[in-house]
Design a protein around this motif. Sequence first.
Motif, PDB file in Angstrom:
ATOM      1  N   LEU A 192       7.408 -45.063 -30.240  1.00 50.01           N
ATOM      2  CA  LEU A 192       7.815 -45.798 -29.025  1.00 50.01           C
ATOM      3  C   LEU A 192       9.202 -46.405 -29.188  1.00 50.01           C
ATOM      4  O   LEU A 192       9.973 -46.469 -28.234  1.00 50.01           O
ATOM      5  N   LEU A 193       9.485 -46.879 -30.402  1.00 48.92           N
ATOM      6  CA  LEU A 193      10.749 -47.585 -30.655  1.00 48.92           C
ATOM      7  C   LEU A 193      11.850 -46.593 -31.048  1.00 48.92           C
ATOM      8  O   LEU A 193      12.366 -46.638 -32.164  1.00 48.92           O
ATOM      9  N   ARG A 194      12.175 -45.721 -30.135  1.00 41.14           N
ATOM     10  CA  ARG A 194      13.209 -44.736 -30.462  1.00 41.14           C
ATOM     11  C   ARG A 194      14.319 -44.752 -29.411  1.00 41.14           C
ATOM     12  O   ARG A 194      14.838 -43.706 -29.025  1.00 41.14           O
ATOM     13  N   THR A 195      14.626 -45.949 -28.955  1.00 38.54           N
ATOM     14  CA  THR A 195      15.723 -46.084 -27.989  1.00 38.54           C
ATOM     15  C   THR A 195      17.033 -45.598 -28.602  1.00 38.54           C
ATOM     16  O   THR A 195      17.849 -44.975 -27.925  1.00 38.54           O
ATOM     17  N   ALA A 196      17.234 -45.899 -29.891  1.00 41.58           N
ATOM     18  CA  ALA A 196      18.403 -45.390 -30.623  1.00 41.58           C
ATOM     19  C   ALA A 196      17.909 -44.835 -31.951  1.00 41.58           C
ATOM     20  O   ALA A 196      16.957 -45.377 -32.528  1.00 41.58           O
ATOM     21  N   PRO A 197      18.534 -43.772 -32.414  1.00 43.10           N
ATOM     22  CA  PRO A 197      18.068 -43.183 -33.688  1.00 43.10           C
ATOM     23  C   PRO A 197      18.167 -44.142 -34.866  1.00 43.10           C
ATOM     24  O   PRO A 197      17.366 -44.067 -35.794  1.00 43.10           O
ATOM     25  N   VAL A 198      19.173 -45.056 -34.782  1.00 44.69           N
ATOM     26  CA  VAL A 198      19.364 -45.997 -35.903  1.00 44.69           C
ATOM     27  C   VAL A 198      18.157 -46.927 -36.048  1.00 44.69           C
ATOM     28  O   VAL A 198      17.763 -47.260 -37.172  1.00 44.69           O
ATOM     29  N   VAL A 199      17.584 -47.318 -34.917  1.00 46.98           N
ATOM     30  CA  VAL A 199      16.417 -48.227 -34.955  1.00 46.98           C
ATOM     31  C   VAL A 199      15.284 -47.577 -35.737  1.00 46.98           C
ATOM     32  O   VAL A 199      14.677 -48.185 -36.643  1.00 46.98           O
ATOM     33  N   GLN A 200      15.024 -46.336 -35.389  1.00 43.69           N
ATOM     34  CA  GLN A 200      13.950 -45.605 -36.076  1.00 43.69           C
ATOM     35  C   GLN A 200      14.277 -45.412 -37.564  1.00 43.69           C
ATOM     36  O   GLN A 200      13.385 -45.542 -38.412  1.00 43.69           O
ATOM     37  N   LEU A 201      15.549 -45.131 -37.826  1.00 39.14           N
ATOM     38  CA  LEU A 201      15.957 -44.932 -39.225  1.00 39.14           C
ATOM     39  C   LEU A 201      15.698 -46.195 -40.051  1.00 39.14           C
ATOM     40  O   LEU A 201      15.129 -46.121 -41.155  1.00 39.14           O
TER      41      LEU A 201
ATOM     42  N   LYS B 196      20.693 -36.499 -33.183  1.00 34.03           N
ATOM     43  CA  LYS B 196      21.676 -36.273 -32.096  1.00 34.03           C
ATOM     44  C   LYS B 196      21.198 -36.937 -30.803  1.00 34.03           C
ATOM     45  O   LYS B 196      21.947 -37.625 -30.137  1.00 34.03           O
ATOM     46  N   ASN B 197      19.939 -36.689 -30.456  1.00 35.86           N
ATOM     47  CA  ASN B 197      19.384 -37.268 -29.230  1.00 35.86           C
ATOM     48  C   ASN B 197      17.925 -37.668 -29.473  1.00 35.86           C
ATOM     49  O   ASN B 197      17.061 -36.805 -29.672  1.00 35.86           O
ATOM     50  N   SER B 198      17.691 -38.942 -29.449  1.00 37.14           N
ATOM     51  CA  SER B 198      16.351 -39.435 -29.804  1.00 37.14           C
ATOM     52  C   SER B 198      15.311 -39.151 -28.718  1.00 37.14           C
ATOM     53  O   SER B 198      14.115 -39.243 -28.975  1.00 37.14           O
ATOM     54  N   GLN B 199      15.756 -38.790 -27.492  1.00 39.96           N
ATOM     55  CA  GLN B 199      14.804 -38.550 -26.403  1.00 39.96           C
ATOM     56  C   GLN B 199      14.487 -37.062 -26.220  1.00 39.96           C
ATOM     57  O   GLN B 199      13.871 -36.677 -25.218  1.00 39.96           O
TER      58      GLN B 199
END
Lengths: 398, 162
Positions: free
Chosen positions: B30-39, B105-108
């Motif tokens: 769910l928390l994949r608004t930006a790839p950095v957050v998930q990383l 590249k694109n988290s969505q």
Amino acid sequence: MGKTQVCPPRALPPLPSGVKDDIPRSHPKKKKSRSKSLRASASSEVLAEPVPHRPSEGSEPPTTALKEDSETPAQRRQKRTRPPLECETSFTQKKTSSPSLLRNENGIDMDPAEEAVAQKPRRKAKKAKPELQYANELGVEDEDIITDEQRVPEQQSRFTAPTGISQPVGKVFIEKSRRFQAADRSELIKTTENIDVSMDVKPSWTTRDVALSVHQAFRMIGLFSHGFLAGCAVWNVVVIYALAGEQLSNLPNLLQQYKTLAYPLQSLLYLLLALSTVSAFDRIDFAKTSVAIRNFFALDPTALASFLCFTALILSLSQQMTSDRIHLYTPPVNGSLRAAGIEEQILQPWIVVNLVVALLVGLSWLFLSYRPGMDLSEELMFFCDTEEYPDKGSKASS
Amino acid sequence: MLQTSNYSLVLALQFLLLAYDLFVNAFSELLRTAPVVQLVLFIIQDIAVLFNVIIIFLMFFNTFVFQAGLVSLLFRKFKGTIILTAVYFALSIALHVWVMNLRWKNSQNFVWTNGLQALFVLQRLAAVLYCYFYKRTAMRLGDPRFYRDSLWLRKEFLQGSR
């Protein structure tokens, strides 16, 4: 020097008259030899024993004794001159042999005055000894040493005797911040008693009890999650069927409405399923595989519930891809036939799987609720050895 | 001997790390608004698992059984946890690398393949088992029998040496 004036010549009766004349000359010699012997004994002490021991203790009592002797008449002096020497030599020898003898029972060094007191009886005992046979001083000292060694137990008892007289002081000196401070004995006893009481209280809450309480708390969380999961899954299925319409005729509506709910619900289901599965495994003590399998084949409700929970977890996880697809769903521009066909193909199994998951978790909740108090892990982990924990073992069995 | 307060503190820390692990496993998608957050979430999750491994090993070292040199007995008792934790850690890193590689590249984007799905299911199942076994081990290590010589320990040692 004072010693030389006070101390009478050590010439003793057995010496011949010729030798008697040499007494004044021989006196410094004697002193020398004595001091030599003392030094030798002292050096031997240093070499032999690194145990701290003050030489003043050894030297002081004889000097006081000698001072006392100077006040006595000449006859008595003659008789008594030897014993102090003996005492001195024997004392040093004794010290080298066993320094612990100078300590009383409490381990406190004896006072020089006390030592002198302790030596007095010995002097009397020596009086009876014939002194004529000793030709030179060395011989005398050697003999003294032998006799002293023979009398070690007797002396020991005499040295330790004053300890019986000593009375405990009302104050106790305790080291606080690198200083010894006087403290009242009665207060100290009180504080130690308090410590003892607190020490008695503490063991009642052991690490084992902490683990047990955490385990029981987790069991409560698990029970709650089971119920919540069952309710959630059933609600999910009801919403899906309601949105899909009769005979699943309105699937695009389901997709559009359910799109925002799909992923959060999937995540929530995983969280609750994980908690429930862990809790169910705890109930059957899954780590002891043999017991778990036996219970499963015996159709134990708890074992069945764990199995159902785990199956539901696998099924739910297998729908992650579809959930993400629904989550990323974008409605087609003109509702083409191709898009509608794919929707049906993907959504139908997903709906069925969701239904099965709801049934499984509902059943598992029912099974677990049938015997909510049953917990094999608690029994096997915490109360397995009844011979070591008889009280807890009886509690577990009850 | 293990102090009750120390054990409570360690147990709380272990449960906190486990809770974080469970939270990331549940809500990272769910928390994949930006790839950095998930990383960042994934990195902290892997570090949390490593921390948990370190803590459990420190607890092992603290036991009387270990200090008496009966390492094999300790390993025999907790080999499930040790092996499962290692497997889970490997699976987690593999999944995190794969997912981040596809979504960087694109988290969505829809990135799922059959392989990724299989790895995802395996990792999540391992997470549940890891949670169960780790929790069980942490609580079993609160047993005072592990911190003193006892008849039970001697029996276990004799059984192991047979």
